[in-house]
Design an enzyme around this catalytic site. Structure first.
Site, mmCIF file in Angstrom:
data_model
loop_
_atom_site.group_PDB
_atom_site.id
_atom_site.type_symbol
_atom_site.label_atom_id
_atom_site.label_comp_id
_atom_site.label_asym_id
_atom_site.label_seq_id
_atom_site.Cartn_x
_atom_site.Cartn_y
_atom_site.Cartn_z
ATOM 1 N N HIS A 204 -4.949 -9.025 -3.899
ATOM 2 C CA HIS A 204 -4.427 -8.691 -5.231
ATOM 3 C C HIS A 204 -4.311 -7.204 -5.515
ATOM 4 C CE1 HIS A 204 -8.726 -8.138 -6.033
ATOM 5 N NE2 HIS A 204 -8.356 -7.396 -7.049
ATOM 6 N N ARG A 205 -4.867 -6.364 -4.664
ATOM 7 C CA ARG A 205 -4.854 -4.928 -4.981
ATOM 8 C C ARG A 205 -3.458 -4.331 -4.803
ATOM 9 N NH1 ARG A 205 -9.629 -2.522 -6.079
ATOM 10 N NH2 ARG A 205 -11.506 -3.730 -5.608
#
Length: 362
Positions: A204-205
């Site tokens: 998700h980064r």
């Protein structure tokens, strides 16, 4: 003595829960939970708070999805108003989100005692917004609850020694409390038809999701794995995958975000984890699930030093994932250190230190 516990995301709630419960059990303290609303979805229901043993937040600022600047600004205004109205004896924050930055600024400007849980974590990468939040929070907080020796050392290297206490990490408290419950209650493995080895992935980064080349390499490696790979898709990730036009066709299964107990059950049962999340690195070490972290650095170096976590670039992910998924001996070499972050009593240590300082300030 009222303690305002400020959170903004689901992981913060999970890690703050042992502290709030310890505050509630202490005779001299009364916890008040404020949620900035950085995470806002159906998982944040009354059932979620019941599982964690938490009251529903007394206030939700509903900052929602916005730029980091707007989330921080709205959070600052909201937390400042809460402090002005309620005059808590202390404010406690946890981690490195925009909620942490906002609450720390609000408390410091009001000369309220501020305690930062997970103090001293450093990736060394100031391009990460989380790293900036950590540094500012540590330099403005009066009490710093450092989870490990390395975190204490990081603070000392920046000239911060007063108010530092090594407590362990509340993620251990949470895992030890809830993993048995997850094993008993969750039907996630059955629901996804996972009756053999599988991997759990979380990506998700922005460093991974906002770079099409990196994201494609990660997804391709996951889709080419020799075991099923379950990826609960964070909204950021889901949008990036759609924009990329990538459609899994082999081992990768994109699923909706999972509730806490279901996610814990999936992580506990997986033969390995692939992630870019700091919290998952910690949880994997506690649950003894080998972990591959798709990042060039980590603020959890203990996991790498202990050999339970490896940093890997997207181009090398496929080969390493295949090796671990097919070699039980290699996986066995990446477990055996469930106590890197303490013994499960961090919440009680944090509250004991906090109460002592509040008494001194009275």
């Amino acid at each position: 003595m009222t303690v305002l516990a400020v959170v903004g995301t689901r992981p913060e709630l999970v890690k703050m829960a042992p502290v709030v419960r310890a505050l509630d059990a202490a005779p001299a303290t009364e916890p008040r939970l404020l949620h900035t609303g950085q995470h806002y979805d159906d998982e944040l229901s009354s059932d979620f708070f019941d599982v964690l043993g938490l009251p529903e937040p007394a206030r939700n600022l509903e900052v929602g999805s916005a730029s980091g600047a707007k989330q921080t600004a709205d959070g600052l205004v909201g937390v400042d108003a809460e402090i002005a109205a309620r005059e808590p004896t202390a404010v406690v924050t946890l981690g490195d989100t925009n909620a942490v930055l906002a609450a720390t600024l609000a408390g410091a400007k009001r000369d309220t005692l501020v305690g930062h849980i997970e103090a001293g974590l450093r990736s060394g990468d100031r391009s990460m917004p989380e790293e900036v939040n950590r540094v500012v929070a540590d330099h403005l907080s009066e009490l710093l609850f450092a989870p490990t020796d390395s975190a204490v050392g990081n603070l000392a290297s920046e000239g911060i020694e007063s108010g530092v206490t090594q407590t362990g990490n509340t993620i251990v408290d949470a895992c030890l409390d809830h993993a048995p419950v997850a094993r008993e209650r969750s039907d996630a493995l059955a629901r996804f038809g996972l009756d053999g080895d599988y991997a759990l992935a979380t990506i998700h980064r922005p460093h991974n999701t906002d770079d099409p080349e990196r994201l494609h390499a990660i997804l391709a490696a996951l889709d080419d794995a020799p075991v099923p790979v379950v990826l609960p898709a964070h909204p950021r990730t889901e949008a990036a995958i759609e924009a990329l036009g990538f459609e899994p066709s082999r081992s990768l299964r994109l699923v909706e975000p999972q509730g806490y107990l279901d996610f814990l059950a999936l992580l506990d049962g997986a033969c390995l984890a692939v992630t870019d999340s700091g919290g998952v690195q910690e949880e994997a070490s506690v649950l003894e699930t080998p972990c591959l972290t798709v990042r060039p650095n980590t603020e959890r170096p203990e996991t790498v030093e202990a050999g339970v976590n490896e940093l890997v670039e997207p181009t090398a992910l496929g080969a390493r994932l295949t090796r671990l998924a097919t070699d039980a001996t290699a996986r066995a070499a990446m477990i055996g250190h469930p106590d890197l972050y303490g013994d499960g009593n961090a919440g009680e240590r944090i509250v004991a230190t906090l109460v002592d300082r509040m008494e001194e300030r009275r």
